[in-house]
Design a protein around this motif. Structure first.
Motif, short mmCIF file in Angstrom:
data_model
loop_
_atom_site.label_atom_id
_atom_site.label_comp_id
_atom_site.label_asym_id
_atom_site.label_seq_id
_atom_site.Cartn_x
_atom_site.Cartn_y
_atom_site.Cartn_z
N LEU A 38 26.78 11.24 39.89
CA LEU A 38 28.01 11.87 39.41
C LEU A 38 29.19 11.60 40.34
O LEU A 38 30.32 11.35 39.89
CB LEU A 38 27.80 13.37 39.24
N CYS A 39 28.96 11.64 41.64
CA CYS A 39 30.03 11.31 42.60
C CYS A 39 30.45 9.85 42.46
O CYS A 39 31.64 9.54 42.55
CB CYS A 39 29.57 11.59 44.02
N ALA A 40 29.49 8.97 42.25
CA ALA A 40 29.82 7.56 42.04
C ALA A 40 30.63 7.38 40.76
O ALA A 40 31.54 6.54 40.70
CB ALA A 40 28.54 6.72 41.98
N MET A 41 30.34 8.18 39.75
CA MET A 41 31.10 8.09 38.50
C MET A 41 32.54 8.55 38.69
O MET A 41 33.46 8.00 38.05
CB MET A 41 30.41 8.91 37.41
N VAL A 42 32.77 9.51 39.56
CA VAL A 42 34.14 9.94 39.87
C VAL A 42 34.91 8.80 40.52
O VAL A 42 36.08 8.55 40.19
CB VAL A 42 34.13 11.20 40.77
N VAL A 43 34.26 8.08 41.42
CA VAL A 43 34.90 6.92 42.05
C VAL A 43 35.23 5.87 41.00
O VAL A 43 36.31 5.28 41.00
CB VAL A 43 34.00 6.33 43.17
N LYS A 44 34.31 5.63 40.07
CA LYS A 44 34.54 4.65 39.00
C LYS A 44 35.68 5.10 38.09
O LYS A 44 36.48 4.28 37.63
CB LYS A 44 33.26 4.45 38.19
N PHE A 45 35.79 6.40 37.84
CA PHE A 45 36.88 6.92 37.03
C PHE A 45 38.22 6.65 37.71
O PHE A 45 39.20 6.28 37.03
CB PHE A 45 36.68 8.42 36.78
N CYS A 46 38.28 6.81 39.03
CA CYS A 46 39.52 6.52 39.77
C CYS A 46 39.87 5.04 39.65
O CYS A 46 41.04 4.69 39.44
CB CYS A 46 39.37 6.91 41.23
N GLU A 47 38.88 4.18 39.78
CA GLU A 47 39.14 2.74 39.66
C GLU A 47 39.60 2.39 38.26
O GLU A 47 40.52 1.60 38.07
CB GLU A 47 37.87 1.95 40.01
N SER A 48 38.98 2.99 37.26
CA SER A 48 39.37 2.72 35.87
C SER A 48 40.78 3.20 35.59
O SER A 48 41.53 2.56 34.85
CB SER A 48 38.40 3.39 34.90
N SER A 49 41.16 4.31 36.19
CA SER A 49 42.52 4.83 36.02
C SER A 49 43.54 3.85 36.60
O SER A 49 44.59 3.61 36.00
CB SER A 49 42.67 6.18 36.70
N LEU A 50 43.23 3.29 37.76
CA LEU A 50 44.13 2.29 38.35
C LEU A 50 44.24 1.06 37.45
O LEU A 50 45.31 0.49 37.29
CB LEU A 50 43.65 1.88 39.74
N ARG A 51 43.13 0.66 36.86
CA ARG A 51 43.14 -0.51 35.99
C ARG A 51 43.94 -0.23 34.72
O ARG A 51 44.69 -1.09 34.24
CB ARG A 51 41.71 -0.90 35.62
N MET A 52 43.80 0.96 34.16
CA MET A 52 44.50 1.28 32.92
C MET A 52 46.00 1.46 33.11
O MET A 52 46.77 1.24 32.18
CB MET A 52 43.91 2.55 32.30
N MET A 53 46.41 1.87 34.30
CA MET A 53 47.85 2.02 34.57
C MET A 53 48.54 0.67 34.66
O MET A 53 49.74 0.59 34.54
CB MET A 53 48.07 2.83 35.85
N ASN A 54 47.74 -0.38 34.90
CA ASN A 54 48.25 -1.75 34.92
C ASN A 54 49.41 -1.92 35.89
O ASN A 54 50.45 -2.48 35.57
CB ASN A 54 48.64 -2.20 33.51
N ILE A 55 49.23 -1.43 37.11
CA ILE A 55 50.28 -1.52 38.12
C ILE A 55 50.42 -2.93 38.65
O ILE A 55 51.51 -3.37 38.98
CB ILE A 55 49.95 -0.53 39.27
N GLU A 56 49.34 -3.68 38.73
CA GLU A 56 49.32 -5.00 39.38
C GLU A 56 49.94 -6.10 38.51
O GLU A 56 49.25 -6.88 37.91
CB GLU A 56 47.90 -5.35 39.75
N ARG A 57 51.20 -6.19 38.45
CA ARG A 57 51.83 -7.23 37.64
C ARG A 57 52.22 -8.40 38.43
O ARG A 57 52.46 -8.62 39.44
CB ARG A 57 53.05 -6.66 36.92
#
Length: 57
Positions: A38-57
């Motif tokens: 479950l803790c690992a899934m929280v880390v994955k959720f944070c990574e997915s949030s960064l990916r979905m925000m599409n900041i890296e242009r």
């Protein structure tokens, strides 16, 4: 620091956490393994949030 580098580190932490959690789940305490996963899934959720925000242009 580049967002892609942060995402890569978060992915590495997630993969290690998932592997350790599975090892605990199958070879030791199931409850502890579930908490680690479950803790690992929280880390994955944070990574997915960064990916979905599409900041890296």
């Amino acid at each position: 620091m580049n967002i892609k580098v942060i995402r890569n580190w978060l992915n590495i932490i997630f993969m290690l956490g998932a592997i350790v959690g599975l090892c605990f789940y199958f070879f030791s305490s199931r409850e502890t393994g579930i908490y680690i996963i479950l803790c690992a899934m929280v880390v994955k959720f944070c990574e997915s949030s960064l990916r979905m925000m599409n900041i890296e242009r």
